[in-house]
Structures are given as C-alpha cells and as structure tokens.
Design a protein around this motif. Sequence first.
Motif, PDB file in Angstrom:
ATOM      1  N   GLY A   1       0.841  -1.194   0.000  1.00  0.00           N
ATOM      2  CA  GLY A   1       0.000   0.000   0.000  1.00  0.00           C
ATOM      3  C   GLY A   1       0.879   1.247   0.000  1.00  0.00           C
ATOM      4  O   GLY A   1       2.102   1.150   0.071  1.00  0.00           O
ATOM      5  N   ASP A   2       0.243   2.411  -0.069  1.00  0.00           N
ATOM      6  CA  ASP A   2       1.106   3.580  -0.186  1.00  0.00           C
ATOM      7  C   ASP A   2       0.994   4.561   0.974  1.00  0.00           C
ATOM      8  O   ASP A   2       1.368   5.711   0.861  1.00  0.00           O
ATOM      9  N   ARG A   3       0.506   4.097   2.110  1.00  0.00           N
ATOM     10  CA  ARG A   3       0.568   4.987   3.275  1.00  0.00           C
ATOM     11  C   ARG A   3       2.040   5.202   3.639  1.00  0.00           C
ATOM     12  O   ARG A   3       2.889   4.368   3.293  1.00  0.00           O
ATOM     13  N   PRO A   4       2.354   6.305   4.357  1.00  0.00           N
ATOM     14  CA  PRO A   4       3.771   6.672   4.529  1.00  0.00           C
ATOM     15  C   PRO A   4       4.671   5.557   5.063  1.00  0.00           C
ATOM     16  O   PRO A   4       5.733   5.291   4.501  1.00  0.00           O
ATOM     17  N   MET A   5       4.248   4.857   6.115  1.00  0.00           N
ATOM     18  CA  MET A   5       5.146   3.837   6.672  1.00  0.00           C
ATOM     19  C   MET A   5       5.260   2.616   5.760  1.00  0.00           C
ATOM     20  O   MET A   5       6.288   1.948   5.724  1.00  0.00           O
ATOM     21  N   LEU A   6       4.182   2.362   5.011  1.00  0.00           N
ATOM     22  CA  LEU A   6       4.246   1.235   4.065  1.00  0.00           C
ATOM     23  C   LEU A   6       5.152   1.598   2.887  1.00  0.00           C
ATOM     24  O   LEU A   6       5.928   0.768   2.408  1.00  0.00           O
ATOM     25  N   SER A   7       5.077   2.840   2.469  1.00  0.00           N
ATOM     26  CA  SER A   7       5.988   3.294   1.404  1.00  0.00           C
ATOM     27  C   SER A   7       7.426   3.236   1.882  1.00  0.00           C
ATOM     28  O   SER A   7       8.330   2.872   1.122  1.00  0.00           O
ATOM     29  N   ALA A   8       7.618   3.621   3.150  1.00  0.00           N
ATOM     30  CA  ALA A   8       8.987   3.570   3.694  1.00  0.00           C
ATOM     31  C   ALA A   8       9.485   2.128   3.683  1.00  0.00           C
ATOM     32  O   ALA A   8      10.634   1.853   3.311  1.00  0.00           O
ATOM     33  N   ALA A   9       8.599   1.206   4.063  1.00  0.00           N
ATOM     34  CA  ALA A   9       8.987  -0.213   4.078  1.00  0.00           C
ATOM     35  C   ALA A   9       9.307  -0.675   2.660  1.00  0.00           C
ATOM     36  O   ALA A   9      10.317  -1.342   2.412  1.00  0.00           O
ATOM     37  N   ARG A  10       8.445  -0.278   1.721  1.00  0.00           N
ATOM     38  CA  ARG A  10       8.659  -0.702   0.337  1.00  0.00           C
ATOM     39  C   ARG A  10       9.963  -0.130  -0.206  1.00  0.00           C
ATOM     40  O   ARG A  10      10.779  -0.838  -0.794  1.00  0.00           O
ATOM     41  N   SER A  11      10.204   1.143   0.040  1.00  0.00           N
ATOM     42  CA  SER A  11      11.411   1.719  -0.563  1.00  0.00           C
ATOM     43  C   SER A  11      12.669   1.157   0.108  1.00  0.00           C
ATOM     44  O   SER A  11      13.709   1.032  -0.540  1.00  0.00           O
ATOM     45  N   GLU A  12      12.566   0.765   1.363  1.00  0.00           N
ATOM     46  CA  GLU A  12      13.743   0.138   1.996  1.00  0.00           C
ATOM     47  C   GLU A  12      14.016  -1.226   1.357  1.00  0.00           C
ATOM     48  O   GLU A  12      15.164  -1.587   1.100  1.00  0.00           O
ATOM     49  N   LEU A  13      12.965  -1.971   1.108  1.00  0.00           N
ATOM     50  CA  LEU A  13      13.145  -3.274   0.441  1.00  0.00           C
ATOM     51  C   LEU A  13      13.744  -3.064  -0.951  1.00  0.00           C
ATOM     52  O   LEU A  13      14.628  -3.804  -1.385  1.00  0.00           O
TER      53      LEU A  13
ATOM     54  N   ARG B   1      15.570  -0.538  -1.950  1.00  0.00           N
ATOM     55  CA  ARG B   1      16.968  -0.132  -1.788  1.00  0.00           C
ATOM     56  C   ARG B   1      17.851  -1.353  -1.507  1.00  0.00           C
ATOM     57  O   ARG B   1      18.921  -1.522  -2.082  1.00  0.00           O
ATOM     58  N   GLY B   2      17.349  -2.219  -0.609  1.00  0.00           N
ATOM     59  CA  GLY B   2      18.109  -3.412  -0.260  1.00  0.00           C
ATOM     60  C   GLY B   2      18.335  -4.308  -1.468  1.00  0.00           C
ATOM     61  O   GLY B   2      19.461  -4.695  -1.774  1.00  0.00           O
ATOM     62  N   VAL B   3      17.252  -4.590  -2.171  1.00  0.00           N
ATOM     63  CA  VAL B   3      17.355  -5.533  -3.295  1.00  0.00           C
ATOM     64  C   VAL B   3      18.240  -4.964  -4.392  1.00  0.00           C
ATOM     65  O   VAL B   3      19.076  -5.669  -4.968  1.00  0.00           O
ATOM     66  N   SER B   4      18.102  -3.673  -4.680  1.00  0.00           N
ATOM     67  CA  SER B   4      18.952  -3.156  -5.751  1.00  0.00           C
ATOM     68  C   SER B   4      20.411  -3.198  -5.305  1.00  0.00           C
ATOM     69  O   SER B   4      21.299  -3.402  -6.130  1.00  0.00           O
ATOM     70  N   GLY B   5      20.661  -3.040  -4.013  1.00  0.00           N
ATOM     71  CA  GLY B   5      22.033  -3.176  -3.529  1.00  0.00           C
ATOM     72  C   GLY B   5      22.538  -4.612  -3.623  1.00  0.00           C
ATOM     73  O   GLY B   5      23.606  -4.879  -4.168  1.00  0.00           O
ATOM     74  N   PHE B   6      21.749  -5.544  -3.154  1.00  0.00           N
ATOM     75  CA  PHE B   6      22.179  -6.965  -3.125  1.00  0.00           C
ATOM     76  C   PHE B   6      22.316  -7.544  -4.533  1.00  0.00           C
ATOM     77  O   PHE B   6      23.240  -8.269  -4.844  1.00  0.00           O
ATOM     78  N   LEU B   7      21.285  -7.260  -5.363  1.00  0.00           N
ATOM     79  CA  LEU B   7      21.181  -7.963  -6.645  1.00  0.00           C
ATOM     80  C   LEU B   7      21.532  -7.101  -7.849  1.00  0.00           C
ATOM     81  O   LEU B   7      21.682  -7.610  -8.960  1.00  0.00           O
ATOM     82  N   GLY B   8      21.600  -5.793  -7.629  1.00  0.00           N
ATOM     83  CA  GLY B   8      21.971  -4.920  -8.734  1.00  0.00           C
ATOM     84  C   GLY B   8      20.839  -4.650  -9.705  1.00  0.00           C
ATOM     85  O   GLY B   8      21.071  -4.146 -10.791  1.00  0.00           O
ATOM     86  N   HIS B   9      19.625  -5.027  -9.373  1.00  0.00           N
ATOM     87  CA  HIS B   9      18.501  -4.619 -10.236  1.00  0.00           C
ATOM     88  C   HIS B   9      17.321  -4.193  -9.380  1.00  0.00           C
ATOM     89  O   HIS B   9      17.284  -4.427  -8.177  1.00  0.00           O
ATOM     90  N   ASP B  10      16.350  -3.573 -10.032  1.00  0.00           N
ATOM     91  CA  ASP B  10      15.231  -3.008  -9.281  1.00  0.00           C
ATOM     92  C   ASP B  10      14.296  -4.085  -8.739  1.00  0.00           C
ATOM     93  O   ASP B  10      14.212  -5.179  -9.294  1.00  0.00           O
ATOM     94  N   LEU B  11      13.611  -3.720  -7.705  1.00  0.00           N
ATOM     95  CA  LEU B  11      12.515  -4.549  -7.195  1.00  0.00           C
ATOM     96  C   LEU B  11      11.240  -3.780  -7.553  1.00  0.00           C
ATOM     97  O   LEU B  11      10.866  -2.831  -6.861  1.00  0.00           O
ATOM     98  N   PRO B  12      10.591  -4.146  -8.650  1.00  0.00           N
ATOM     99  CA  PRO B  12       9.460  -3.319  -9.089  1.00  0.00           C
ATOM    100  C   PRO B  12       8.269  -3.410  -8.138  1.00  0.00           C
ATOM    101  O   PRO B  12       7.994  -4.474  -7.581  1.00  0.00           O
ATOM    102  N   ALA B  13       7.602  -2.278  -7.986  1.00  0.00           N
ATOM    103  CA  ALA B  13       6.353  -2.285  -7.226  1.00  0.00           C
ATOM    104  C   ALA B  13       5.273  -2.850  -8.149  1.00  0.00           C
ATOM    105  O   ALA B  13       5.222  -2.516  -9.323  1.00  0.00           O
TER     106      ALA B  13
END
Length: 719
Positions: free
Chosen positions: A56-68, A70-82
């Motif tokens: 969902g896109d409430r602020p804390m859920l967006s924060a959770a999504r964008s952290e995931l 950020r993590g995945v693009s760091g670990f795997l080098g590609h995006d984690l699409p919403a």
Amino acid sequence: MTQRIARLVLLVLGLTLGLVTMAHAEDGYDLWLRYRPLPVAQAQIYAPHLTSVVAGDRPMLSAARSELQRGVSGFLGHDLPAATSIGDGALVIGTPAEQPAIKALNLPLSGLGEEGYLIRSVTVDGHKVTVIAANSDRGVLYGAFRLLRQIQTGQGIDKLDMADAPKIRVRLLNHWDNLDGSVERGYAGASIWDWWRLPDLKDQRYTDYARANASIGINGTVVNNVNAKALSLTAPYIAKTAALADSLRPYGIKIYLSARFSSPIELGGLKTADPLDPAVRAWWRAKTDEIYKAIPDFGGFLVKANSEGQPGPGDYHRSHADGANMLAEALAPHGGIVMWRAFVYSEHDASDRAKQAYNEFHPLDGQFADNVLVQIKNGPIDFQPREPFSPLFGAMPKTREMMEFQITKEYTGQATHLVYLAPLFEETLKADTFVRGAGSTVARVIDGSLEKHALTGMAGVANIGANRNWTGSDFDQANWYAFGRLAWNPDASSRDIATDWVRMTFSGDPAFVTPVVDMMMNSREAMADYMTPLGLHHQMATGHHYGPGPWVHELARPEWNPVYYNKADAGGIGFDRTKTGSDALAQYNPRAAKIWSDPRKMDERYLLWFHHLPWDYRLQDGHTLWDGLVMRYQSGVDQTGVMQITWTGLAPYVDAQRFAAVSQNLTIQRREAKWWRDASISYFQSKSGLPLPAGYTAPALPLEAYEALTFPYAPGQGH
Ligand code: BDP
C-alpha cells in the motif's frame, strides 16, 4: 585484436578503479544498512524470492517498500518493481485492514500487538510469495527490516515462518544535544540537528537517522538535552521540532522533548513554577496543547528535576510525584507520557550518593500518575564501567520504572576505545532483584511482566553526532545497534547481537566474524580492568571525565571527588556499603544483597563497590588485594594489545578506510590504557606503600606528572 586487448585493459582498469572507489566509499555512513552486492552464487539463491513488491502507499508502508527496494537493488543490482498483482517471488507486505491478499490469508496476528510482525513463505493463487504482515504499518516496517537482516546475515528466505514483537513499548534515544549544536557527552562531532536552519532545511540525515533507528525497532527520540533550555518550548522551536517530526514520522519515530521545569517562569512570566499552583498547571496545559497542534503525535516530556542544579518541584517543597503528575495531567488528553528521571543526589544529603535516588523515590511508590515512567539509570551512581543494578529496580511495584542506559561512552573510553557495551547492558538486565522471588530480573521489571504494567520503556543516551560515521568510530555504531535490539528484547544475547552487527557492518566471513565478536565481547571487561578493576568506580578526571583522576579530592562536593569512591589510604581501599559502612546493601532485597555481602564468596568484579578491604586481604585466587589490583590493571592493558594483534590480522576482510580508522583508534586505546594503569597504580601505591608484584613494570612517570596533566579542549563538555 589490439583493439580488443585495449578494451579489455580498459575494462580491467575500470573494474579496479571501481573497487578502489568502493573501498573508499566505506566511510561508515551506511551503518549496518550497507546492502552491498552479493556474490553471484548467493544472489542466485535470493533472486527468485525477490521479484516484486506489493504494498500500500501509506507513509510507513511506502517507507517499508522503498527500503526493500533499496536493499534488493544493492544486493542484486537490479530493481525490485512495485506491483499491484501478485506473481511468483513477490513480497506482499501490509496489514489485513488495507491489503486484501493478507486479509485472505487469515494469519495469526492477534498475539503480535501494535508493533509485532509475521514473515511467512506462502502460496497465493498458485504463486510462491513472501508475506510481511502486521497489525499496524509500523509492524510492517519492522518486518521489512527483519527480512533484509535475514539476507544481510546470509540466511535463507525460501521457507520463512517467523514472528516477533517488542517486549518494551517505549524504545527511545535520549539526545543530550544543545540548541547551539554542541552535544553534552558527545564524541561524534556536533549535533545532527541543525536547529539554526530548521524548519526549512530538512537534511537527508534525518531520514537516514530514522531508517537506522527503525531498523532496530527504536520508536522515539528525545531531541534535546536533559539539561534543558526553556527556549525549546517557544513557538519557533516548536516549529523546528515539528519539521523534524515530519522527517522521522514515516519511520515510526515519535518526537519527545526535554522540558525545563521552570519554563512557566522563564517563558510564561509567572512568579512560580510550583506544580500545585493552578496558573502553573494551566500554563503547562496550554503549552502542551500548542505542541500537539504542531505535532499531533508528539510523544511527551523527559524531565531532569532537582538534579545537578536543574529546577524542580523540590524548589517549592513539592515531591517528584507532584511535578511529574502536573505534566502528566497536561499530556494525558493527548495520549502523551512523562519520563521523570530518578538521577538525583543532593547537596543537602551527606549519605552515600549510591543511596540517594532510592531514598528520594522509594517513598513515592504509588503516587505517580498512570502515564508517568520513572526513568532510572542502570546503576546507582552514573554509567560507570561496572555498577550493580540500581536498587530502585523492582522496589517500586506500583510505579512504571524505565531503564536509562548510556550509549555514548562518557566514562567508558569515549569515541576512541573499542568497547562494546551490550555485555554491560545485558549484565544489568539479567541481574536478579529477587523482589518476587528468584527470576525477578531487571529485564522483567522494565518489560512490565513482573508487576503487569503495560506502559514500559527503555532509553539510551545517544552517541550520535554529525561525524560522517555517525558515532565517532566504526565500533561505536555497535552500541547504538545493540541498544535498539535490547530495547526490543531485553532478554536478547549481546553475543548474538554482536554477531549480526558484524555480519551486517563488515563481513559475513566466519574467519572475520568469530575473532571480531570475541574481541567485542571481551572489550568491556578489558576496559573495566584498565580503568576501574575490582569494582572501583568514578575514578575519572574532573569535568570531561577523560582519563584517570583517582587522586582528585578538592572539589566542592564530596561525591564529585574520586577519593570519595576509592577511599584508599594506608589501611586499604574500597567503599564499605555493608552494615559497618553506608549499608547501601540494605536497599536491595535480602537475597540480592546476600550475593554481594561476603567478599570471600562474591563476584570479585564488584568487590570494592561494596567493601573496604586491607591491602593484604587475600583474593579468591590467593593473591593479596594489592597484587591482584595491579595484575588486573595490567591484564586490561594486555587485552588492548591482543585486540591490536587480532585486528591487524583481519586486514584482508575490511576495506582500507575502516581498517585504518579502527587500527588508529586501537593505538590510542592501548596508549590510554597504559596511562590509566600507570597513573592509577602510582596513586594507589602512594597509599599502600607496597612494591609491585614481581615482573610488573613500574609506572612510566612519577605521580605528580599524571596529576599535572590538563585537557582544556577535551570533547563532550557541552554548554
Ligand atoms: C552525568 C553527566 C552529565 C549529565 C548527567 C545526567 O556527566 O553531563 O547531565 O549525567 O544524566 O553522567 O543528567
């Protein structure tokens, strides 16, 4: 052909340059949230489970999504699409209330409370997915960080079934940050709060600070010093604080303020701050309403009153409960809380300082309002390398008692010494108060389980500053990290926490992790040995508390002087807190007191806290007290040498920048450990008149040389 070779050379060069830049990029800013690229084999294992995120896109859920993401693009080098629809390998995150797929799964969330989470590998419409579910958005955010930790620590994510919830409700940092940008007892540069440019400038640091805190479950922060200025409560500063609150809110961090008790006089023009005066009460109510208008989820006030010169209810012959309850009344309609500190000792009380907080607070049990927490330092004196737990823990069953630890290392090596504090925290939390029989640990007092209190809390005095690495040294990040983990679960093990932290912060290679965790686990004991062995305490130099000062005796108040605590003379050393002395032991439950009452049977690491003993007293290992004391100072110094050797051998596992920074600090630590040993032994030898045990080298300088040292610009003295 030649062209191809040239291209290859360029590629290799580029890669090398890339690696070099990467090594330089490790300046510590990313803390334990580094999300570095995984080796290909590992990436292949994780990738199928990290294909998209449904959130969902409430602020804390967006924060959770964008952290995931950020993590995945760091670990795997590609995006984690919403994504909006669920496919194989999706991460589906949310609450049953807003995420239909989660509601349909009917997961067992009822026991997880407001902030817990559940992470499970499940099948939805034939698709294998991972759900992160919770009763609140904040719980989802914590679950997202938990999943990332799973990857950062090299564990599987294909068959997940975990659930966790915090055992303590209010998990706070206390910043001793002043409005002029200095930090009292701060060793990591200036304050991260740019009060001057707030509310307009919202630094990215505030968001990164919030992310780091959320990742370890911290849910609130007191942004100004307990030695508070009334200015913090004026309209312009409320607006600045509101802007900070906006930056922290998406990560579930609430803002709290330290409140100066005399504010009604200083800001309101009243003649008094008497907590029973109706005009004073009305002033606080109006001020509190004003704050909530600007910050609807404001957490409440932290108060240092009638302590070290701060104003308080005692100025009007009112009790701490009167003062706390007045503020509690103003906050209650908004759901806010008061954290009233029990760190008091009085110039009018000649009794042992270790007894004074108990004497003042214990009679008030039952008088504090429901939304008041009494915030108690871990030990009865002041954040020493080793203290027994404060006798107040468990002694006020009708009062909500909260823990205050010091993360910043005021008395424990400041930012240069590698000292992992979690074993100290753990030692206090696991200590048994015996107030309701065996097993009445301090952890159970503060998590509310012992007396069935719902409002519970743990605060840590922050070690954060504007230094690029946040905490002044790489290893001090571990103390912030561990504090958060212990506030979430006060029964957690400091070794487990260190292991996670090392893997996330440096490397998961066991050849690195094992020796570094061992080094961290030994570091607190080493520090206690080279600074204050055998239960000595408060031996630090005056004011800045940097370095040894066991000889200091001339300060105005007796309890400010190290000699008050060591009581060394020709006859012996130590503070008699048994019946023949101050009888501070009597403030503990008799079963707890018994553990420390017999010097021949007790844990000698507390010996001189409770006993004054002759120099020729025989320790449990057969050595005399004098010899044993010298040996412990030496052993502390020796440990710092071992730490240096360990770290030197680990160069291949660490980027050059952090490796060098840690090495340089270890050099300082070793030098200062020797200084502590030499200066302390010199002074105590001037009392004992005894020779050093055979094979132990004499202090490098005469006592007068140590006494003459001054440090005008030692950090952390604030304003
Ligand atoms: C002591 C510090 C002092 C603090 C005080 C406190 O030296 O700077 O103001 O505690 O906790 O440890 O209030």
